[in-house]
Structure formats: structure tokens, C-alpha cells
Design an enzyme around this catalytic site. Structure first.
Site, PDB file in Angstrom:
ATOM      1  N   GLY A   1       0.826  -1.202   0.000  1.00 54.64           N
ATOM      2  CA  GLY A   1       0.000   0.000   0.000  1.00 54.64           C
ATOM      3  C   GLY A   1       0.858   1.248   0.000  1.00 54.64           C
TER       4      GLY A   1
ATOM      5  N   GLY B   1       5.214   4.534   5.036  1.00 60.44           N
ATOM      6  CA  GLY B   1       5.861   4.493   6.332  1.00 60.44           C
ATOM      7  C   GLY B   1       5.022   4.927   7.498  1.00 60.44           C
TER       8      GLY B   1
ATOM      9  N   GLY C   1       2.916   3.216   8.674  1.00 60.63           N
ATOM     10  CA  GLY C   1       2.845   1.986   9.466  1.00 60.63           C
ATOM     11  C   GLY C   1       4.188   1.628  10.077  1.00 60.63           C
TER      12      GLY C   1
ATOM     13  N   GLU D   1      10.512  -1.986   3.702  1.00 63.71           N
ATOM     14  CA  GLU D   1       9.714  -1.870   2.466  1.00 63.71           C
ATOM     15  C   GLU D   1      10.582  -1.342   1.340  1.00 63.71           C
ATOM     16  OE1 GLU D   1       6.629   0.719   3.854  1.00 63.71           O
ATOM     17  OE2 GLU D   1       5.260  -0.938   4.283  1.00 63.71           O
TER      18      GLU D   1
HETATM   19  O1  DER Z   1       3.446   2.064   6.323  1.00 65.49           O
HETATM   20  C1  DER Z   1       3.336   1.768   5.132  1.00 65.49           C
HETATM   21  O2  DER Z   1       4.218   1.990   4.288  1.00 65.49           O
HETATM   22  C2  DER Z   1       2.025   1.216   4.664  1.00 65.49           C
HETATM   23  O3  DER Z   1       2.190   0.430   3.505  1.00 65.49           O
HETATM   24  C3  DER Z   1       1.123   2.385   4.339  1.00 65.49           C
HETATM   25  O4  DER Z   1       1.783   3.153   3.443  1.00 65.49           O
HETATM   26  C4  DER Z   1      -0.229   1.971   3.795  1.00 65.49           C
HETATM   27  O5  DER Z   1      -0.962   1.565   4.856  1.00 65.49           O
HETATM   28  P1  DER Z   1      -2.543   1.263   4.682  1.00 65.49           P
HETATM   29  O6  DER Z   1      -2.627   0.258   3.560  1.00 65.49           O
HETATM   30  O7  DER Z   1      -2.920   0.696   6.021  1.00 65.49           O
HETATM   31  O8  DER Z   1      -3.235   2.544   4.354  1.00 65.49           O
END
Ligand code: DER
Length: 235
Positions: free
Chosen positions: A86, A99, A101, A107
Site C-alpha cells: 500500500g 511508512g 505503518g 519496504e
Molecule cells: O506504512 C506503510 O508503508 C504502509 O504500507 C502504508 O503506506 C499503507 O498503509 P494502509 O494500507 O494501512 O493505508
């Protein structure tokens, strides 16, 4: 459709790119979670086989393990066929903010080694420019003298009205610690910071910085799920 239903639609569309025998980068976050669930389901049904997953976080590692997805790492698979993940923001050039998350370092390492990097978002993630959502652009830094590094980061983007905040873990009110034992400074911009490559290079020149959450020229495919349907953009 709810945001989570849109995320699931985008995630399932991305899994159509997965073929048996692939080495896959497994993203982190609520959208990637749907993709990983779907891959696990197809493996269970025998519709996919011989998949190797490279997880981008400990939480994704645990999810994939619970689904019976065979796992490995970059040391054993330095080149991946496909990554699905995502994003927090996507600009018109398919540059990303990731990021929020907390997994941006792993990643970026893993998604930087893929032949194809498929980004899955609901339409709320689309922005006119990086930082345009007014939400955080994360930077992973070493804990040593974090205030010093936070101040340096804020000064870099003073013209954009930058605000730098240490990410605090909601669980214990202490500084959030990444899978790699580092801290995160969340940068908030009040206007467009312009040349992203120059901005990213300036951030990385600060000795206390490990990595930033701008994924520039990395996504090869973007899948956007919206009220009017799903759109696939090939970068
Ligand atoms: O932290 C991240 O990189 C996640 O992939 C973030 O960018 C997307 O998180 P979500 O799918 O819960 O919106």
C-alpha cells in the site's frame, strides 16, 4: 463502499499479477494485509504454488506465517519477481509516501529489488503533491540525539513550513521503535517541497538519518479502487 472494501478490491486485483513460482515482496499495512490474505487463500485452494514471500515487517512475517506462505529474505533472494504494497500518498507521477505503518526501511529495501512493484490504494490516497494530504512524511532515524536530527530535518524544509514530530507509540506513550530499533520523525509540510529527489538526497545526507518515506520512481504499477471502479496505471 467503505474504505476497507475499496482497499480489498485493489488488493485482490493486484494478486491477479501473482504467478506460481514467484518470489514476492509482501507489503505492510491494512491494504497489503488483504493481498496477503488472498495469496494465502489461493495457496490453500491449490490455485497458486511454489510461492516464496519476503516480508517487509515482523507483523507481515507473522501474518504470512499464519497463512502457511513459505518465507525467506533478501539474503537468499536478492531479486524479487513482484512486490505488492500500500501507500499513504500517491502523487501524479506515481511517487509515494510510505511508512505511516512504520515499516518504510524494510519496504524500501525489498521493493527496491523487485522487477515489478504494484502499489494498491483506495482513491483517498491520491494527492496533488507529496505531503499534500497534510499527513506525515516519515523519516527513520537513529535514536542517538534524535532531537538534534529532528531539528536538522525541520530546518531543511523551513520554507515549506515543516513541522517535525517524534512518533510516539500509542501503546505506551514512549517513542515508537521500528523493527530495526530506530525512531521515526514525522515531517508535516504546509506546501509543496518541490524537487523530491533533491529533498530525499538532502535528508539522506544527515548522518543520523537511516531512510525516508518518499518512494521516488519505484512503483511500476498503481491500482486505485474508487467509487467508480478500479483503475490500473502502468508506470
Ligand atoms: O506504512 C506503510 O508503508 C504502509 O504500507 C502504508 O503506506 C499503507 O498503509 P494502509 O494500507 O494501512 O493505508
Amino acid at each position: 463502499l467503505s474504505q476497507d472494501e475499496l482497499k480489498k478490491i485493489a488488493a485482490y486485483k493486484a494478486v491477479e499479477f501473482v504467478e506460481s513460482g514467484m518470489v514476492l515482496g509482501l507489503g505492510t499495512g491494512s491494504t497489503a494485509k488483504h493481498a496477503i490474505d488472498r495469496i494465502g487463500e489461493l495457496l490453500q485452494q491449490g490455485k497458486l504454488a511454489n510461492i516464496v514471500g519476503i516480508p517487509t515487517s515482523t507483523i507481515t512475517h507473522e501474518q504470512a506465517l499464519s497463512l502457511g506462505i513459505p518465507l525467506s529474505d533478501l539474503d537468499n533472494h536478492p531479486v524479487l519477481d513482484l512486490a505488492i504494497d500500500g501507500a499513504d500518498e500517491v502523487d501524479p507521477d506515481m511517487n509515494l509516501v510510505k511508512g505511516r505503518g512504520g515499516s518504510l526501511l524494510r519496504e524500501k529495501m525489498i521493493e527496491g529489488c523487485c522487477k515489478k512493484f504494484v502499489v494498491i490504494v483506495d482513491e483517498s490516497k491520491l494527492v496533488d503533491y507529496v505531503g499534500g494530504s497534510g499527513l506525515a512524511m516519515p523519516v527513520e532515524i537513529v535514536p542517538f540525539c534524535w532531537k538534534f536530527t529532528a531539528h536538522k530535518l525541520q530546518s531543511l524544509f523551513a520554507e515549506a513550513g515543516c513541522d517535525a514530530k517524534l512518533r510516539i507509540s500509542p501503546q505506551n506513550g514512549k517513542p515508537y521503535v521500528t523493527d530495526n530499533g530506530n525512531f521515526i520523525i514525522d515531517l508535516y509540510f504546509k506546501k509543496d517541497i518541490g524537487d523530491l529527489k533533491a529533498a530525499g538526497d538532502a535528508i539522506l545526507r544527515l548522518a543520523g538519518v537511516v531512510e525516508h518515506g518518499m518512494f521516488i520512481d519505484m512503483a511500476t504499477t498503481l491500482i486505485v479502487a474508487g467509487e467508480l471502479g478500479v483503475t490500473v496505471w502502468i508506470g
